[in-house]
Design a protein around this motif. Structure first.
Motif, short mmCIF file in Angstrom:
data_model
loop_
_atom_site.label_atom_id
_atom_site.label_comp_id
_atom_site.label_asym_id
_atom_site.label_seq_id
_atom_site.Cartn_x
_atom_site.Cartn_y
_atom_site.Cartn_z
N VAL A 11 0.86 -1.19 0.00
CA VAL A 11 0.00 0.00 0.00
C VAL A 11 0.89 1.24 0.00
CG1 VAL A 11 -1.88 -1.16 1.22
CG2 VAL A 11 -0.15 0.09 2.53
N GLU A 14 -1.57 7.93 0.94
CA GLU A 14 -2.06 9.06 0.16
C GLU A 14 -2.33 10.27 1.06
OE1 GLU A 14 -2.02 9.05 -3.05
OE2 GLU A 14 -1.50 6.92 -3.23
N SER A 18 -5.25 7.44 4.77
CA SER A 18 -5.77 6.89 3.52
C SER A 18 -4.62 6.31 2.70
CB SER A 18 -6.50 7.97 2.70
OG SER A 18 -7.04 7.42 1.51
N TYR A 19 -4.86 5.15 2.09
CA TYR A 19 -3.83 4.43 1.36
C TYR A 19 -4.38 3.96 0.02
CZ TYR A 19 -1.92 4.25 6.07
OH TYR A 19 -1.47 4.60 7.32
N SER A 20 -3.49 3.79 -0.93
CA SER A 20 -3.86 3.22 -2.23
C SER A 20 -3.17 1.88 -2.39
CB SER A 20 -3.47 4.16 -3.37
OG SER A 20 -2.07 4.37 -3.38
N GLU A 22 -2.82 -1.62 -5.44
CA GLU A 22 -3.12 -2.22 -6.74
C GLU A 22 -3.40 -3.69 -6.50
OE1 GLU A 22 -3.80 -2.05 -10.86
OE2 GLU A 22 -3.34 -0.39 -9.47
N PRO A 71 -6.92 -0.80 -9.14
CA PRO A 71 -6.73 0.18 -8.07
C PRO A 71 -7.80 0.06 -6.99
CG PRO A 71 -6.61 1.23 -10.24
CD PRO A 71 -7.14 -0.15 -10.46
N ALA A 72 -7.38 0.34 -5.76
CA ALA A 72 -8.29 0.37 -4.62
C ALA A 72 -7.77 1.39 -3.62
CB ALA A 72 -8.40 -1.00 -3.98
N THR A 73 -8.64 1.85 -2.74
CA THR A 73 -8.24 2.73 -1.65
C THR A 73 -8.66 2.09 -0.33
OG1 THR A 73 -10.31 4.00 -1.78
CG2 THR A 73 -8.43 4.82 -3.04
N ASP A 75 -9.25 3.25 3.60
CA ASP A 75 -9.37 4.34 4.55
C ASP A 75 -9.41 3.76 5.95
OD1 ASP A 75 -9.56 6.46 2.62
OD2 ASP A 75 -11.59 5.75 2.17
N GLN A 94 -13.40 0.70 -4.26
CA GLN A 94 -12.93 0.73 -5.64
C GLN A 94 -13.87 1.58 -6.47
OE1 GLN A 94 -12.52 -3.63 -6.48
NE2 GLN A 94 -10.42 -3.07 -7.04
#
Length: 275
Positions: A11, A14, A18-20, A22, A71-73, A75, A94
């Motif tokens: 991860v 961001e 909060s993180y992003s 793949e 992609p995904a986030t 929180d 997503q």
């Protein structure tokens, strides 16, 4: 050396919470990504939030919709930062669609003591070279579950009858387990291990993708290096759903993780011929 598993649960921060990520296509099963893999991705983000409490202790997740590769986030919302245990809520999304919502408690397993009092007994599985490797799985299973290529699993010979149309009917699957890239187990990977075996309904002759509704994991200790023993069992299919209880034992003979999940009976199911 960076292992495949670590790359695929990675991860990036961001913002403060909060993180992003793949999400990797190699973890697909049926109509979505494996629920245990997704928990490891979320668990990795939570670990980044509490640097002094790196280990999942308890995590309970509700699966709202099927996650897809891409992609995904994630929180993370801290709810309580205690001296020993901290608790957060977390969500995986997503494209604005909520996939998973979870509550988790984190701590430092090295500081929680090593005393053990248990009546639990590890599953009795033959030696690794006497067990059946997952590479022998039926082609139709490998087609709907490419995640099987992420593991080296050796199944108890008495628990693979479903593959030839003769499930035992006991509702139990046991196997030796390790990640295919040789990465040693740790608390974050245990979040994947508890959901790695085929659905336990296979041993009842009910074959197919079994979407998870809810999954709760308790991590009890840091696993020792080496192979893990994993046991899945169920006692009840009702209302189109079943429970699946899991135990994970490490190479030192310790119970290092437990879980229970509620899942739907396989949607595209076939009933194997009972003999």
């Amino acid at each position: 050396m960076t292992f495949e598993f670590d790359r695929q649960i990675a991860v990036a921060r961001e913002s403060k919470h909060s993180y992003s990520a793949e999400l990797a296509p190699g973890w697909v099963v049926g109509g979505g990504l494996n629920g245990g893999y997704l928990l490891s991705v979320m668990g990795n983000a939570i670990r980044r939030t509490f640097v002094d409490k790196p280990d999942p202790i308890a995590l309970s997740a509700y699966y709202l919709s099927a996650s897809k590769p891409g992609p995904a986030t994630i929180d993370v919302e801290p709810l309580r930062d205690g001296g020993t245990i901290s608790t957060v809520s977390a969500s995986l999304n997503q494209g604005g669609i909520a996939r998973i919502t979870a509550l988790a408690s984190y701590g430092d397993l090295d500081k929680l003591g090593d005393d053990v009092g248990t009546t639990a007994e590890p599953p009795s599985i033959p030696q690794i070279d006497e067990c059946v490797p997952n590479t022998f799985a039926p082609p139709e299973l490998l087609k709907i579950a490419p995640l099987m290529q992420r593991f080296d699993m050796r199944f108890h010979p008495q628990h693979v009858g479903w593959a030839v149309g003769s499930p035992s009917g006991r509702g139990e699957l046991c196997a030796w387990f390790r990640l295919i890239d040789g990465r040693e187990p740790d608390p974050i990977s245990l979040l994947t291990v508890v959901d790695a075996l085929p659905p336990v309904t296979f041993d009842l002759g009910v074959i197919g993708w079994a979407p998870t509704i809810e999954l709760t994991v308790h991590v009890r200790a840091k696993p020792a290096p080496g192979w893990l023993k994993v046991r899945h069992a169920t006692r009840n299919l009702a209302g189109g759903m079943f429970e699946e209880d899991c135990e994970v034992w490490d190479s030192a003979g310790r119970l290092v993780a437990q879980s229970r999940q509620l899942a739907r009976q396989p949607r595209e199911m076939t009933r194997a011929r009972q003999q």
